[in-house]
Design a protein around this motif. Structure first.
Motif, PDB file in Angstrom:
ATOM      1  N   ILE A  55       4.804   5.111   5.137  1.00  0.00           N
ATOM      2  CA  ILE A  55       3.781   6.098   4.792  1.00  0.00           C
ATOM      3  C   ILE A  55       4.267   6.922   3.606  1.00  0.00           C
ATOM      4  O   ILE A  55       5.455   7.156   3.460  1.00  0.00           O
ATOM      5  CB  ILE A  55       3.493   7.016   6.009  1.00  0.00           C
ATOM      6  N   CYS A  56       3.333   7.364   2.790  1.00  0.00           N
ATOM      7  CA  CYS A  56       3.659   8.256   1.676  1.00  0.00           C
ATOM      8  C   CYS A  56       4.029   9.636   2.225  1.00  0.00           C
ATOM      9  O   CYS A  56       3.537  10.053   3.282  1.00  0.00           O
ATOM     10  CB  CYS A  56       2.465   8.438   0.758  1.00  0.00           C
ATOM     11  N   ALA A  57       4.825  10.363   1.463  1.00  0.00           N
ATOM     12  CA  ALA A  57       5.193  11.726   1.849  1.00  0.00           C
ATOM     13  C   ALA A  57       3.962  12.621   1.991  1.00  0.00           C
ATOM     14  O   ALA A  57       3.885  13.441   2.911  1.00  0.00           O
ATOM     15  CB  ALA A  57       6.147  12.317   0.813  1.00  0.00           C
ATOM     16  N   GLU A  58       2.996  12.434   1.096  1.00  0.00           N
ATOM     17  CA  GLU A  58       1.805  13.280   1.129  1.00  0.00           C
ATOM     18  C   GLU A  58       1.027  13.085   2.437  1.00  0.00           C
ATOM     19  O   GLU A  58       0.637  14.042   3.097  1.00  0.00           O
ATOM     20  CB  GLU A  58       0.872  12.958  -0.046  1.00  0.00           C
ATOM     21  N   ARG A  59       0.793  11.821   2.798  1.00  0.00           N
ATOM     22  CA  ARG A  59       0.037  11.581   4.036  1.00  0.00           C
ATOM     23  C   ARG A  59       0.847  12.007   5.253  1.00  0.00           C
ATOM     24  O   ARG A  59       0.289  12.505   6.235  1.00  0.00           O
ATOM     25  CB  ARG A  59      -0.386  10.112   4.144  1.00  0.00           C
ATOM     26  N   ASN A  60       2.171  11.848   5.192  1.00  0.00           N
ATOM     27  CA  ASN A  60       2.995  12.295   6.307  1.00  0.00           C
ATOM     28  C   ASN A  60       2.876  13.815   6.477  1.00  0.00           C
ATOM     29  O   ASN A  60       2.772  14.314   7.602  1.00  0.00           O
ATOM     30  CB  ASN A  60       4.450  11.876   6.073  1.00  0.00           C
ATOM     31  N   PRO A  88      -1.120  11.908  -6.525  1.00  0.00           N
ATOM     32  CA  PRO A  88      -1.108  11.150  -5.266  1.00  0.00           C
ATOM     33  C   PRO A  88      -1.735   9.765  -5.448  1.00  0.00           C
ATOM     34  O   PRO A  88      -2.640   9.592  -6.265  1.00  0.00           O
ATOM     35  CB  PRO A  88      -1.964  11.995  -4.325  1.00  0.00           C
ATOM     36  N   CYS A  89      -1.275   8.812  -4.660  1.00  0.00           N
ATOM     37  CA  CYS A  89      -1.816   7.447  -4.735  1.00  0.00           C
ATOM     38  C   CYS A  89      -3.252   7.413  -4.192  1.00  0.00           C
ATOM     39  O   CYS A  89      -3.740   8.381  -3.607  1.00  0.00           O
ATOM     40  CB  CYS A  89      -0.918   6.482  -3.959  1.00  0.00           C
ATOM     41  N   GLY A  90      -3.886   6.283  -4.345  1.00  0.00           N
ATOM     42  CA  GLY A  90      -5.271   6.135  -3.910  1.00  0.00           C
ATOM     43  C   GLY A  90      -5.454   6.342  -2.417  1.00  0.00           C
ATOM     44  O   GLY A  90      -6.446   6.934  -1.975  1.00  0.00           O
ATOM     45  N   ALA A  91      -4.509   5.866  -1.614  1.00  0.00           N
ATOM     46  CA  ALA A  91      -4.631   6.016  -0.160  1.00  0.00           C
ATOM     47  C   ALA A  91      -4.566   7.485   0.236  1.00  0.00           C
ATOM     48  O   ALA A  91      -5.330   7.945   1.092  1.00  0.00           O
ATOM     49  CB  ALA A  91      -3.542   5.214   0.548  1.00  0.00           C
ATOM     50  N   CYS A  92      -3.676   8.245  -0.386  1.00  0.00           N
ATOM     51  CA  CYS A  92      -3.564   9.672  -0.072  1.00  0.00           C
ATOM     52  C   CYS A  92      -4.812  10.418  -0.522  1.00  0.00           C
ATOM     53  O   CYS A  92      -5.317  11.296   0.178  1.00  0.00           O
ATOM     54  CB  CYS A  92      -2.317  10.260  -0.722  1.00  0.00           C
ATOM     55  N   ARG A  93      -5.331  10.057  -1.696  1.00  0.00           N
ATOM     56  CA  ARG A  93      -6.575  10.686  -2.162  1.00  0.00           C
ATOM     57  C   ARG A  93      -7.719  10.381  -1.201  1.00  0.00           C
ATOM     58  O   ARG A  93      -8.508  11.260  -0.851  1.00  0.00           O
ATOM     59  CB  ARG A  93      -6.951  10.163  -3.553  1.00  0.00           C
TER      60      ARG A  93
HETATM   61 ZN   LIG Z   1       0.193   8.104  -1.246  1.00  0.00          ZN
END
Ligand SMILES: [Zn+2]
Length: 133
Positions: A55-60, A88-93
């Protein structure tokens, strides 16, 4: 720069701790801090695994906020590797948009802490696949 960004940076820096946990899992090379609408800061680190379980840090950090019973983001800051900068990457956005479909555009995102460059999720992601305008 608003003082809260420094507090968020300090919080993210406190959990920035690259570690190899096993042959298959590393973590902590990127950290993030989310400021919730209530004014609390939640942090998270990236978790990298084989076969895309990480998982990305942002989503975590966002999941940490949700775990603690908060659902609205005011600001997001990330500390990428090597004092880097970026969005942020697309998934986090996508997660942020789905969490706050009616007002995600107001979420402030630090793009470059060293220069203090801030943008909004609305500028990064102006159109969503469901139109709320
Ligand atoms: Zn991300």
């Amino acid at each position: 720069m608003d003082r809260i960004w420094k507090e968020m940076h300090d919080a993210a820096e406190a959990v920035l701790r690259p570690v190899r946990i096993s042959e298959y899992v590393t973590a902590g090379e990127v950290s993030a801090a989310v400021l919730s609408k209530s004014g609390k800061i939640y942090t998270g680190v990236c978790i990298d695994t084989c076969s895309t379980l990480g998982i990305c840090a942002e989503r975590n950090a966002i999941f940490n906020m949700i775990t603690n019973g908060e659902y609205e983001i005011d600001k997001l800051l990330c500390i990428p590797p090597n004092e880097g900068k970026g969005a942020p990457c697309g998934a986090c956005r996508e997660l942020m948009v789905q969490l706050m479909p009616e007002n995600y555009k107001d979420i402030e995102i630090m793009l470059d802490y060293n220069s203090g460059k801030v943008t909004t999720l609305g500028k990064l992601t102006p159109e969503w696949w469901i139109d709320y305008d």
